[in-house]
Design a protein around this motif. Structure first.
Motif, PDB file in Angstrom:
ATOM      1  N   ASP A  80       0.821  -1.215   0.000  1.00 16.67           N
ATOM      2  CA  ASP A  80       0.000   0.000   0.000  1.00 16.67           C
ATOM      3  C   ASP A  80       0.848   1.254   0.000  1.00 16.67           C
ATOM      4  O   ASP A  80       0.420   2.306  -0.499  1.00 16.67           O
ATOM      5  CB  ASP A  80      -0.918   0.011   1.235  1.00 16.67           C
ATOM      6  CG  ASP A  80      -1.975  -1.078   1.171  1.00 16.67           C
ATOM      7  OD1 ASP A  80      -2.750  -1.089   0.201  1.00 16.67           O
ATOM      8  OD2 ASP A  80      -2.003  -1.915   2.087  1.00 16.67           O
ATOM      9  N   ASP A 361      -4.506   5.555   1.743  1.00 10.38           N
ATOM     10  CA  ASP A 361      -5.946   5.804   1.572  1.00 10.38           C
ATOM     11  C   ASP A 361      -6.216   6.656   0.335  1.00 10.38           C
ATOM     12  O   ASP A 361      -7.178   6.413  -0.410  1.00 10.38           O
ATOM     13  CB  ASP A 361      -6.508   6.509   2.813  1.00 10.38           C
ATOM     14  CG  ASP A 361      -6.552   5.595   4.029  1.00 10.38           C
ATOM     15  OD1 ASP A 361      -6.469   4.358   3.857  1.00 10.38           O
ATOM     16  OD2 ASP A 361      -6.659   6.119   5.155  1.00 10.38           O
ATOM     17  N   ARG A 364      -5.873   4.457  -2.697  1.00  6.25           N
ATOM     18  CA  ARG A 364      -7.049   3.576  -2.817  1.00  6.25           C
ATOM     19  C   ARG A 364      -8.251   4.331  -3.364  1.00  6.25           C
ATOM     20  O   ARG A 364      -8.977   3.833  -4.235  1.00  6.25           O
ATOM     21  CB  ARG A 364      -7.383   2.976  -1.444  1.00  6.25           C
ATOM     22  CG  ARG A 364      -6.397   1.934  -0.948  1.00  6.25           C
ATOM     23  CD  ARG A 364      -6.721   1.523   0.483  1.00  6.25           C
ATOM     24  NE  ARG A 364      -5.830   0.484   0.968  1.00  6.25           N
ATOM     25  CZ  ARG A 364      -5.843   0.006   2.209  1.00  6.25           C
ATOM     26  NH1 ARG A 364      -6.724   0.491   3.088  1.00  6.25           N
ATOM     27  NH2 ARG A 364      -5.010  -0.941   2.565  1.00  6.25           N
TER      28      ARG A 364
END
Length: 373
Positions: A80, A361, A364
């Motif tokens: 990530d 985040d 994403r």
């Protein structure tokens, strides 16, 4: 299952080794994070140690090792975000920063390091090479989503020297695990023997030889000097040398707790982590106006600052603290409070993870938006 898969690429040279150990401990405390670790060793061994450019150039060595580590992590999971400390292993791994959101952390810019270079036995190259180095570092800083600077001094160097927007930089000092370094019992004022502590692998660069000279002028006061260093020294009255105390070890912490003054009259440092250890231990600190040190050792508030290489000023500062227990106590207590607020490693590791989570985040959300239009 952890909510985030983060890759950590951490340089293993000088004080960065301790920083990596603290991150390994504190990142593990966050249940949302599954961390993958790539520790980039400085030394070369075997056949690789015979390859001229690889052997002699730390940027090349670190970059190639970092590329392999990220590729290994990426083969195991979908990362990530990436975290690089320092920028050195990130320079030749920029292709990964273009694919995976990344944060690059550093204690000093290359320009700032060059300014201190003589004390690190580091010399600048020809103009064409220095220009190439500057462009590579600038491009690396541009490729990162965010930069983490250890100090305001470092941040200023990024803005002034590498065209980095100030709002892209977050200042997060490395710190120490304050609760582990805190003295089990409160300090009490006393006069004899007053114990002075120095911790520095490179005795000369860190000002240990200057400290020895100042100590000799005050030995008649009954002081003791405790030197934690890699260097060997001949026996001398009142001087105790420790060559094998490991970073973060309990014997090292015990030594901090039994001493009264911490002296680091360094000639060259960015932000010496031993000062955070000294502050956590409630020691009165003496240091020099080098790099980001005055951000932690605030003269007259959390310690005393003396000019670099000035034996007379260092001797006077030692005398003032050795003969004034109340001043030692006041400065030590202020240093402990200040380090607890600003240099606590668990708290600062949490701030780093918050930055990584925010970038993950955002990536994403961007992927979802591209999928659903």
């Amino acid at each position: 299952m952890a909510g985030y898969e983060f890759g950590f690429i951490l340089e293993q040279a000088l004080g960065h080794v301790t920083h990596a150990k603290n991150l390994l401990t504190n990142v593990a405390l966050d249940p949302e994070v599954h961390a993958h670790w790539g520790l980039i060793d400085f030394e070369t061994t075997g056949i690789a140690g015979r390859v001229p450019l690889y052997r002699s150039n730390w940027t090349v060595r670190a970059g190639l090792r970092a590329r392999r580590e990220v590729a290994r992590m990426n083969a195991q999971t979908t990362l990530d975000a990436l975290f690089f400390h320092t920028q050195v292993p990130a320079i030749l791994a920029q292709s990964w920063l273009h694919k995976i959101p990344g944060i690059v952390s550093l204690d000093a810019t290359p320009i700032q390091y060059d300014e201190l270079g003589a004390f690190y036995k580091h010399a600048q190259g020809p103009a064409w090479l220095e220009g190439l180095k500057w462009r590579l570092n600038r491009d690396c800083f541009r490729s990162a989503r965010r930069l983490v600077a250890w100090s305001e001094w470092t941040k200023h160097g990024l803005v002034q020297g590498y065209e980095v927007p100030a709002d892209k930089i977050t200042v997060i000092p490395p710190g120490v695990n304050v609760h582990e370094w805190r003295r089990p019992k409160p300090r009490v004022a006393h006069t004899n023997p007053v114990k002075v502590l120095f911790v520095g692998g490179d005795l000369e660069r860190k000002g240990g030889l200057v400290l020895l000279e100042a100590f000799r002028a005050l030995r008649h006061l009954g002081l003791e000097l405790h030197l934690v260093t890699k260097d060997r020294l001949p026996p001398e009255p009142g001087v105790f040398v420790y060559n094998n105390l490991g970073a973060n070890s309990q014997p090292l912490k015990d030594l901090y707790h039994t001493c009264d003054i911490f002296a680091l009259p360094t000639f060259a440092d960015t932000l010496a982590m031993v000062l955070s250890e000294a502050g956590s231990s409630g020691l009165a600190i003496i240091a020099t106006n080098v790099g980001a040190i005055p951000e932690l050792v605030r003269n007259g508030e959390t310690g005393l600052i003396v000019p670099v290489g000035d034996v007379v000023s260092l001797t006077q500062a030692l005398r003032d603290l050795a003969t004034n227990p109340a001043l030692r106590m006041t400065l030590g207590e202020s240093a402990m409070a200040y380090v607890t607020r600003h240099y606590d490693a668990p708290r600062n590791a949490s701030r780093l993870l918050d930055l990584l989570k925010a970038e993950a985040d955002a990536a994403r959300a961007q992927r979802r938006a591209s999928l659903y239009g």
